[in-house]
Write an enzyme that holds these catalytic residues in place. Structure first.
Site, mmCIF file in Angstrom:
data_model
loop_
_atom_site.group_PDB
_atom_site.id
_atom_site.type_symbol
_atom_site.label_atom_id
_atom_site.label_comp_id
_atom_site.label_asym_id
_atom_site.label_seq_id
_atom_site.Cartn_x
_atom_site.Cartn_y
_atom_site.Cartn_z
ATOM 1 N N GLU A 169 6.741 -15.886 21.327
ATOM 2 C CA GLU A 169 6.574 -15.000 20.172
ATOM 3 C C GLU A 169 5.476 -13.961 20.338
ATOM 4 O O GLU A 169 5.023 -13.372 19.352
ATOM 5 C CB GLU A 169 6.315 -15.803 18.884
ATOM 6 N N LYS A 191 10.629 -17.665 7.835
ATOM 7 C CA LYS A 191 11.474 -17.641 6.633
ATOM 8 C C LYS A 191 11.794 -16.223 6.171
ATOM 9 O O LYS A 191 12.609 -16.036 5.263
ATOM 10 C CB LYS A 191 10.777 -18.404 5.496
ATOM 11 N N HIS A 251 -1.839 -23.861 1.853
ATOM 12 C CA HIS A 251 -1.171 -25.043 1.329
ATOM 13 C C HIS A 251 -2.012 -26.301 1.545
ATOM 14 O O HIS A 251 -2.602 -26.488 2.596
ATOM 15 C CB HIS A 251 0.180 -25.255 2.029
ATOM 16 N N TYR A 252 -2.019 -27.160 0.522
ATOM 17 C CA TYR A 252 -2.561 -28.502 0.676
ATOM 18 C C TYR A 252 -1.699 -29.431 -0.176
ATOM 19 O O TYR A 252 -1.618 -29.233 -1.398
ATOM 20 C CB TYR A 252 -4.025 -28.583 0.219
ATOM 21 N N PRO A 254 -0.554 -29.218 3.849
ATOM 22 C CA PRO A 254 0.189 -28.235 4.636
ATOM 23 C C PRO A 254 1.373 -28.896 5.341
ATOM 24 O O PRO A 254 1.452 -30.122 5.434
ATOM 25 C CB PRO A 254 -0.855 -27.762 5.658
ATOM 26 N N SER A 255 2.287 -28.074 5.839
ATOM 27 C CA SER A 255 3.434 -28.613 6.579
ATOM 28 C C SER A 255 3.040 -28.983 8.008
ATOM 29 O O SER A 255 3.740 -29.757 8.658
ATOM 30 C CB SER A 255 4.579 -27.601 6.595
ATOM 31 N N TYR A 256 1.924 -28.437 8.501
ATOM 32 C CA TYR A 256 1.380 -28.843 9.800
ATOM 33 C C TYR A 256 -0.133 -28.714 9.763
ATOM 34 O O TYR A 256 -0.679 -27.845 9.072
ATOM 35 C CB TYR A 256 1.979 -28.033 10.957
ATOM 36 N N TYR A 257 -0.812 -29.609 10.496
ATOM 37 C CA TYR A 257 -2.264 -29.716 10.395
ATOM 38 C C TYR A 257 -2.978 -28.860 11.437
ATOM 39 O O TYR A 257 -3.593 -29.360 12.384
ATOM 40 C CB TYR A 257 -2.686 -31.182 10.477
ATOM 41 N N HIS A 260 -3.823 -22.505 8.621
ATOM 42 C CA HIS A 260 -3.086 -21.253 8.581
ATOM 43 C C HIS A 260 -3.063 -20.748 7.141
ATOM 44 O O HIS A 260 -3.172 -21.530 6.191
ATOM 45 C CB HIS A 260 -1.665 -21.425 9.129
#
Length: 331
Positions: A169, A191, A251-252, A254-257, A260
């Site tokens: 990427e 997304k 986010h908390y 998050p979808s990954y630690y 971001h």
């Protein structure tokens, strides 16, 4: 064959070998559906009775109807002389119908995302499930959540490291500050279709590996957060989105630690912006600069978990073995 052509060819091959098994969930508001299936060994159009095995042949396909692009339609026009209708009604001056508009400017009209091989965590994330409300105190973070985060293998976020190291990427990076302490990359979120500016969705991923979530932030990280906030404005301006049209949040859970920050157009609405998950970056900065430098180490943070979420199983186990006051409510 260039890299993009090779990648498209590989994705097409996998999708042609996808064998549908079940609908995991759907969202009518975003016109999205999540499908679970397997990737067959060949693309022969035959029924494959092999069940999905997480981490091996299991695959998740996400189909999302794309939003209309006013810019594309304005440029290409919108002739309806080839329209093909399936159903329709008319009442006085009003008429409505369903069908295929067959308008070139409206193509492509679907976004397809593929996760393969899909792990049990991927499957659980997208399966429709009961929701649980959690009030995480600092003490419960230390007892339940932090041990869970510490147990996560680095391989789960190898894809993040691949972006940061430009193994993948690199052509999509909109901005990078390479500084190891206050640096990050900004890329379009997967997304977003990168065409409709009202739905602009970018993500900033920090270079530091020691910052895993909101709980790790203190006033020592303010230079990073200030830097990220200002450069997010620069990145968004490439799409004609000004600073007063931006929503930046963390986010908390998050979808990954790996820390971001989400960067979106304020016109974009979605579940990711809901209370119980999204924390506005401006509020985060204010909390650790004006209220307490260790605000997020001292705060009780409520959030929502799915009943199939791996972290929820740790919370449930804690509740079954602890005499602490109840901290969850089913929703």
């Amino acid at each position: 064959m260039d890299c993009n052509t090779a990648t498209l060819s590989e994705i097409e091959d996998l999708l042609r070998r996808f064998r549908f098994k079940e609908v995991l969930s759907d969202d009518t508001s975003s016109k999205t559906i999540w499908l679970l299936g397997t990737i067959a060994t060949t693309n022969v159009a035959s029924v494959d009775d092999e069940p999905p095995v997480p981490g091996q042949n299991a695959a998740i396909v996400v189909l999302e109807r794309l939003a209309f692009s006013p810019q594309t339609i304005a440029k290409a026009g919108c002739s309806l002389d080839s329209v093909l209708l399936a159903t329709g009604e008319r009442n006085d001056v009003y008429a409505w119908a369903t069908g295929d508009a067959r308008v070139a400017a409206l193509k492509p009209d679907v976004r397809i995302a593929l996760t393969y091989p899909a792990t049990q965590k991927h499957i659980d994330k997208h399966r429709r499930q009961q929701r649980k409300w959690v009030c995480e105190t600092p003490e419960l973070y230390a007892k339940v959540t932090k041990p869970f985060i510490d147990s996560q293998p680095a391989s789960r976020i190898q894809w993040v490291y691949n972006i940061l190291s430009k193994q993948v990427e690199s052509e999509h990076i909109l901005f990078e500050d390479p500084d190891p302490e206050r640096g990050f990359v900004i890329v379009p979120d997967l997304k977003w279709d990168a065409t409709n500016m009202d739905n602009m969705y970018l993500v900033a991923i920090v270079h530091r590996h020691d910052l895993r979530s909101l709980r790790d932030l203190t006033n020592s990280h303010l230079p990073l957060l200030y830097n990220l906030r200002s450069k997010a404005v620069v990145a968004a301006q490439k799409y004609g989105v000004s600073s007063n049209q931006l929503r930046l949040y963390i986010h908390y859970q998050p979808s990954y630690y790996h820390l971001h920050v989400h960067i979106t157009n304020v016109l974009l609405e979605g579940k990711g912006m809901l209370a119980g998950r999204a924390h506005l970056l401006d509020s985060v900065i204010d909390n650790i600069s004006n209220i307490a430098s260790d605000y997020y180490q001292r705060a009780t943070i409520p959030y929502v978990l799915g009943s199939s979420d791996e972290l929820w199983s740790h919370w449930a186990a804690h509740q079954n073995t602890s005499s602490d006051e109840p901290t969850t409510i089913s929703t």
